[in-house]
Every structure is written in structure tokens, then in C-alpha cells.
Design a protein around this motif. Structure first.
Motif, mmCIF file in Angstrom:
data_model
loop_
_atom_site.group_PDB
_atom_site.id
_atom_site.type_symbol
_atom_site.label_atom_id
_atom_site.label_comp_id
_atom_site.label_asym_id
_atom_site.label_seq_id
_atom_site.Cartn_x
_atom_site.Cartn_y
_atom_site.Cartn_z
ATOM 1 N N ILE A 82 -3.954 47.122 10.314
ATOM 2 C CA ILE A 82 -3.160 48.352 10.416
ATOM 3 C C ILE A 82 -3.809 49.311 11.407
ATOM 4 C CG2 ILE A 82 -2.483 50.444 9.151
ATOM 5 C CD1 ILE A 82 -2.021 48.574 6.699
ATOM 6 N N GLY A 89 -3.150 48.048 14.799
ATOM 7 C CA GLY A 89 -1.767 48.344 15.161
ATOM 8 C C GLY A 89 -1.595 49.793 15.588
ATOM 9 N N ILE A 146 3.245 44.055 18.433
ATOM 10 C CA ILE A 146 3.424 44.881 17.226
ATOM 11 C C ILE A 146 4.455 44.257 16.287
ATOM 12 C CG2 ILE A 146 4.388 47.074 16.407
ATOM 13 C CD1 ILE A 146 1.502 47.297 17.219
ATOM 14 N N ASP A 147 5.546 43.729 16.837
ATOM 15 C CA ASP A 147 6.564 43.083 16.004
ATOM 16 C C ASP A 147 5.977 41.890 15.251
ATOM 17 O OD1 ASP A 147 8.506 44.864 16.718
ATOM 18 O OD2 ASP A 147 9.422 43.583 18.243
ATOM 19 N N GLN A 195 3.595 43.096 12.516
ATOM 20 C CA GLN A 195 4.286 43.590 11.328
ATOM 21 C C GLN A 195 4.690 42.432 10.411
ATOM 22 O OE1 GLN A 195 8.244 44.058 11.361
ATOM 23 N NE2 GLN A 195 8.419 45.535 9.692
ATOM 24 N N LYS A 196 5.214 41.370 10.997
ATOM 25 C CA LYS A 196 5.620 40.208 10.212
ATOM 26 C C LYS A 196 4.409 39.535 9.569
ATOM 27 C CE LYS A 196 9.672 39.287 13.115
ATOM 28 N NZ LYS A 196 10.243 38.404 14.153
ATOM 29 N N THR A 205 2.854 41.817 6.765
ATOM 30 C CA THR A 205 3.741 41.842 5.595
ATOM 31 C C THR A 205 3.646 40.533 4.822
ATOM 32 O OG1 THR A 205 5.272 43.325 6.744
ATOM 33 C CG2 THR A 205 6.112 42.169 4.816
ATOM 34 N N ILE A 212 2.463 49.544 7.920
ATOM 35 C CA ILE A 212 2.693 48.666 9.075
ATOM 36 C C ILE A 212 4.141 48.769 9.536
ATOM 37 C CG2 ILE A 212 3.311 46.563 7.804
ATOM 38 C CD1 ILE A 212 1.049 46.794 10.936
ATOM 39 N N ASN A 213 5.065 49.062 8.614
ATOM 40 C CA ASN A 213 6.461 49.285 9.008
ATOM 41 C C ASN A 213 6.605 50.543 9.854
ATOM 42 O OD1 ASN A 213 7.388 46.991 7.740
ATOM 43 N ND2 ASN A 213 8.032 48.045 5.870
ATOM 44 N N GLU A 251 5.444 49.772 13.299
ATOM 45 C CA GLU A 251 6.464 49.017 14.044
ATOM 46 C C GLU A 251 7.575 49.951 14.527
ATOM 47 O OE1 GLU A 251 10.046 46.798 14.840
ATOM 48 O OE2 GLU A 251 9.783 48.096 13.095
#
Length: 550
Positions: free
Chosen positions: A348, A351, A384-385, A388-389, A392, A418-419, A422
Motif C-alpha cells: 500500500i 502504491g 497500480i491496477d 490493486q487486484k 485485494t 488500495i482501492n 487505484e
């Protein structure tokens, strides 16, 4: 003979299961303590060594701590020097189990195995507190361990009468090299040096092993316990492999040195035991040999760690070009939620740093129209996408484990954080698209508008910096600063929109430029909101506390 065979099978199974259950229960009960210890670990070898001793004394599994260490190094959360310190300490910490077993033979702790097992079961079944439940499981493991020893000890009379067992241990196990190989193979199969030591003590109590043979099997235990860490490192990066090999070379060196000086080592064991425990039986001698072996090995290696790291760097070489890649979300850490959540927190933070860099790049694009920034921003958005996946998915896997109340609170907070990161990336992409339109239409902002954007940029960068500090280590000053910056951001965005309308009325700004400017301001305000939301999680949930107020 049938009773002996069944007793060995059942007793060994109970002993192994008890050791594992006790370690698992203690690990979960001490989750918060482990988190605090791991979070304050410094780069100093001595502090890492003490952490290794302490954590292994709590968890009672050097294999678990070593595998966890491999995972931390693979994730980039710990360097090789720290890992070595923990390995040195873990080998000493795990000898406490052997000392407990030796203690049980003298003071008949095996007689209280069933009551302890029953009390532990009652606590684990009827307690509503998760920590107490785990303490109950640890007590059950403790009881099972000693019940297994009691069953094995019950076979001693049969072992004494067995001519075939006497022949085997007299003619084969007494040969040092065969003893070492026997210890290594058995420990590699059962994944528990403590269980093997327990078996050796029972055999010694039966008169089938003398101290010399028992020590040789103990030396083999220390080789066999390296297998799990080696298997764990196979999918890791170069530093993870170096950590696993550091454990293996460390134990091999100790075994070879002790084997070459076996008569001297046996005299040291006898002298120390006679001095501190003059009435001790052979089980105490075996336990002390285990402790002394690992202590002497640590004393030799601690001052030489710098050179040992250099040796490992030269001997264990990378196989490919991507040897420096870090695998932060390492599957090795999932079974230890406190470590897995720490790895998720690190991701995180990474990110947040990436979207901060994206934001700086897009603002430079707004001012200069440097098209080279577009590709860089796009690459970071893809990263980043994926992050996030991955985060999660990783946290969902952790959530399936048995978590403490504190860890359960952290799970949704980390997913939300993390959402939000994103979504910041998405907002940056939206601003990038506006910049493309601005460049295509050859539009310009007034100097006043640019200065206003730069003022907002400065506040947002400060917000990013403070939220990164807050996520790394709950920082009340940073959280308070975030509240102040958020209020300032809202005020400035509102004022600058008013200024923009004024410029439109005065005719100093074109409508097309004005529309883009207003949209950029709107996106910047939303970015600030997402950063602020992450900061609010650091007040409570990200550190495992229930939020008292919004």
C-alpha cells in the motif's frame, strides 16, 4: 512387540502434533507482540539475533521462523544481515522445547499431560476471546506433546528387552556419520527437530543410545531442519535463496566443526551439565548438548556476519537478470497473518508512492505539455491496477485464516486503502486525457490559473507525504496535519473556482481553457479526498483498532 510398535507410532504422532499445535497456538496468541517486534526490528545484527531468540521461544518452531524470514527477505521487508541474526537466534530459541522435555522426565510433567490437555480444550471451546482460545490451543498442544512422551516412555521396558533394537543402535546408530544421517533424515521427514530430540531422549532413557550417539543424531537434526526453508526459497528471489542457504551453511558448519571436535564437545556438555545439574539424567545432557551446540555456533558467527554475507553474495549467484525483483506479497507469509498484513501494508505504501509520482508527472504535463509524461503515467496506471487486484486477492486469502480481532479490523481497511489508491490513479488518467485535449486544441492557461494549480499541487504533495508517513507508522502529527490540509484544499478549490468565473466574466480566460481548468480542479479535489480517506484509516482500522468516531 505389538504394543511397542503401536506405542511408537501413536506416541510419535501425538508428540509431533502437540509440538505443532503448541507452536501454532502460541504464534496466534502472540500476533500483536510479533507485529510490534517485527516493526521495530533494526538493521543491527544483535537486535535481530535477540528477536530470533525471543520469537522462536514464543512460537517454539525454528522452522516456522526461518521460513517466515525467507518470506520477509523475498518481500524486501528485511535484509540479509537481519535475516542472519534471526536465524542465529531462532536456532537457540527452539532448544527450549528440548529443555522442557528433559525437565519433564525428571519432574514427571508427563503425569499432568491429560489435565493440561483437558483445561486447554475447555478454554479453547468456551472462551469467546480469540487470544484466550489460542492460549487454550497452545495448552492442548503442550498436553499432547507430553502425552506423546508418556506413551513413548511407556515403551522403554520393551525397548530394553528388544535384542534387535539393541543390535541396531549398538552397531549402526553409534557410528557418528550414520547417526548424523539418521537424525537428518528423520527430521526432514517430520519437519520438527523438537520431535526428533524427544524420540532420542526416550531411546536414551531405554539405554539404547549413549550420549555420543544421541549428540550425533542431534547434529543430524540441525541439518534436516534446513530442508523446509530450502523448499520455501525455491520460488523466491536471489535474496530468499541466499537466506535459505545461509541457514543451511550455518548449520552444516556447526555440525562439521562439532563432529571434528566431538570428544571436546562431549566434555563441554558433561562439564556444564554436572556444574549446573549435578543429579541430571541423560535427557538433560541431550537437551544441553542441543542448546550448547546452537549457542556456540551463534557465538562464532555473530562477529563474522559481515564476511558471511559477502561469502553468500559470492557463492549464491543470480540465475537471471531479474534477480533483484522483490515479491512483496509472498505466499510464504499468508500462514502468518501478522507478517502477511505487514507485507500488504508495504505494498500500500509502495502504491501511494507510485500515484504520488503519477500526480507529479501529470501536473508537469499540465504546465509544460511534455508528451513523454503520457507514456510514463500510463505505465504506472497499469502497475497500480495490477497492484490493486494482487493486494485485494492477497488480503482475501489472509482473511480466510484464523485472525485476531485486531487483524480482522485491518482487512477491510487495507482493501479500502488500495482501492482509494487505484481511484487516485484513475483521476490522474482523467487529468491526462484533459491535457491531451488542451494540447490538441493548443489551449493555454493564464499565469494566475497556473499559479493556483501550483498552490494546490504543493498541498497535495504534502498530503501524499503525510499519508505515507502515517501508513508506515501511525503518526498522530501527520494525521492532524492531514485534517488541516484537507480543509485548506476544500477552501482553495472553492475560491479558485470563484476566481475562474471572475476571469471568464472579465474576458481574460477562454471558455475552452476554462472548462478544462474547472475539470482539473474537480479531479484534484477528488484526489485529495481519496488521500484523506486513507489517512483516516491510519487513525484506527489500519492499525487494528475500531473506529470510535468519523
Amino acid at each position: 512387540m505389538k504394543e511397542l510398535i503401536f506405542g511408537i507410532i501413536g506416541g510419535t504422532a501425538l508428540l509431533m502434533y502437540g509440538v505443532n499445535m503448541m507452536g501454532d497456538g502460541l504464534e496466534k496468541a502472540s500476533g500483536n507482540m510479533m507485529k510490534k517486534i517485527l516493526s521495530v526490528l533494526t538493521g543491527k545484527i544483535w537486535s535481530a539475533f535477540l528477536v530470533g531468540v525471543f520469537l522462536t521461544a514464543i512460537v517454539q518452531s525454528s522452522t516456522a521462523i526461518t521460513v517466515l524470514t525467507v518470506g520477509f527477505v523475498n518481500a524486501g521487508l528485511m535484509n540479509l544481515t537481519q535475516a542472519l541474526g534471526i536465524i542465529y537466534g531462532a536456532n537457540i530459541g527452539t532448544t527450549i522445547t528440548a529443555q522442557l522435555m528433559a525437565f519433564s522426565f525428571k519432574f514427571k510433567l508427563t503425569d499432568i499431560a491429560l489435565p493440561v490437555l483437558g483445561i486447554g480444550f475447555a478454554i479453547s471451546q468456551f472462551s469467546k476471546n480469540k487470544t484466550l482460545k489460542n492460549v487454550g490451543r497452545a495448552m492442548m498442544g503442550f498436553g499432547m506433546m507430553f502425552l506423546g512422551l508418556k506413551i513413548l516412555n511407556g515403551g522403554v521396558p520393551y525397548m530394553k528387552e528388544s535384542e534387535s533394537l539393541k543390535y541396531f543402535f549398538t552397531h549402526y546408530a553409534s557410528i557418528p556419520i550414520l547417526g548424523v544421517l539418521l537424525g537428518a533424515c528423520v527430521t526432514a521427514m517430520v519437519h520438527s527437530s523438537a520431535a526428533t530430540i524427544g524420540l532420542v531422549m526416550v531411546l536414551a532413557q531405554a539405554g539404547l543410545l549413549d550420549l555420543r550417539s544421541a549428540v550425533c543424531i542431534m547434529l543430524g537434526d540441525n541439518i534436516g531442519t534446513c530442508l523446509t526453508a530450502q523448499l520455501a526459497s525455491m520460488t523466491g528471489n536471489i535474496n530468499a535463496r541466499r537466506t535459505a542457504w545461509a541457514h543451511t551453511f550455518y548449520n552444516l558448519f556447526g555440525v562439521i566443526l562439532t563432529g571434528l571436535t566431538l570428544p571436546i564437545f562431549l566434555k563441554i556438555v558433561s562439564g556444564v551439565t554436572l556444574y549446573f545439574q549435578p543429579k541430571a539424567d541423560i535427557s538433560a545432557y541431550i537437551a544441553n548438548s542441543h542448546t550448547l551446540f546452537n549457542s556456540i555456533n551463534a557465538i562464532i558467527f555473530l562477529p563474522l556476519t559481515k564476511y558471511y554475507v559477502e561469502f553468500l553474495n559470492k557463492v549464491i549467484r543470480p540465475k537471471g537478470e531479474n534477480h533483484t525483483d522483490k515479491k512483496v506479497l509472498d505466499k510464504l507469509l499468508i500462514d502468518t497473518p501478522v507478517a502477511g498484513l505487514q507485507a500488504s501494508r508495504s505494498e500500500i505504501i509502495r502504491g501511494a508512492k507510485i500515484v504520488k509520482a503519477m500526480f507529479i508527472d501529470v501536473m508537469d504535463l499540465v504546465y509544460t505539455g511534455d508528451s513523454k509524461k503520457i507514456a510514463l503515467i500510463g505505465d504506472n496506471e497499469v502497475m497500480i491496477d495490477k497492484m490493486q487486484k494482487d493486494v485485494t486477492r492477497y488480503i482475501v486469502e489472509i482473511s480466510k485464516k484464523e485472525l485476531t480481532e485486531s487483524q480482522s479490523i485491518m482487512v477491510p481497511a487495507m482493501i479500502s486503502s488500495i482501492n482509494n489508491i487505484e481511484r487516485i490513479g484513475d483521476r490522474v488518467i482523467d487529468i491526462t486525457d484533459l491535457c491531451k485535449i488542451k494540447m490538441e486544441k493548443d489551449l493555454e492557461f493564464t499565469d494566475t490559473a497556473v499559479n493556483e494549480l501550483k498552490e494546490i499541487e504543493g498541498i497535495l504533495i504534502e498530503m501524499f507525504d503525510n499519508v505515507i508517513i502515517a501508513v508506515e507508522n501511525k503518526n498522530q502529527k501527520s494525521i492532524e496535519k492531514m485534517c488541516e490540509l484537507e480543509n485548506k484544499m476544500d477552501y482553495l478549490c472553492n475560491e479558485f473556482q470563484k476566481n475562474h468565473i471572475k476571469r471568464l466574466n472579465e474576458g481574460t480566460c477562454s471558455i475552452d481553457s476554462g472548462v478544462i481548468y474547472i475539470d482539473i480542479i474537480s479531479h484534484l479535489e477528488r484526489i485529495a479526498d481519496h488521500v484523506y480517506k486513507i489517512a483516516m484509516f491510519t487513525k484506527d482500522e489500519l492499525f487494528g483498532n475500531k473506529r470510535e468516531n468519523n
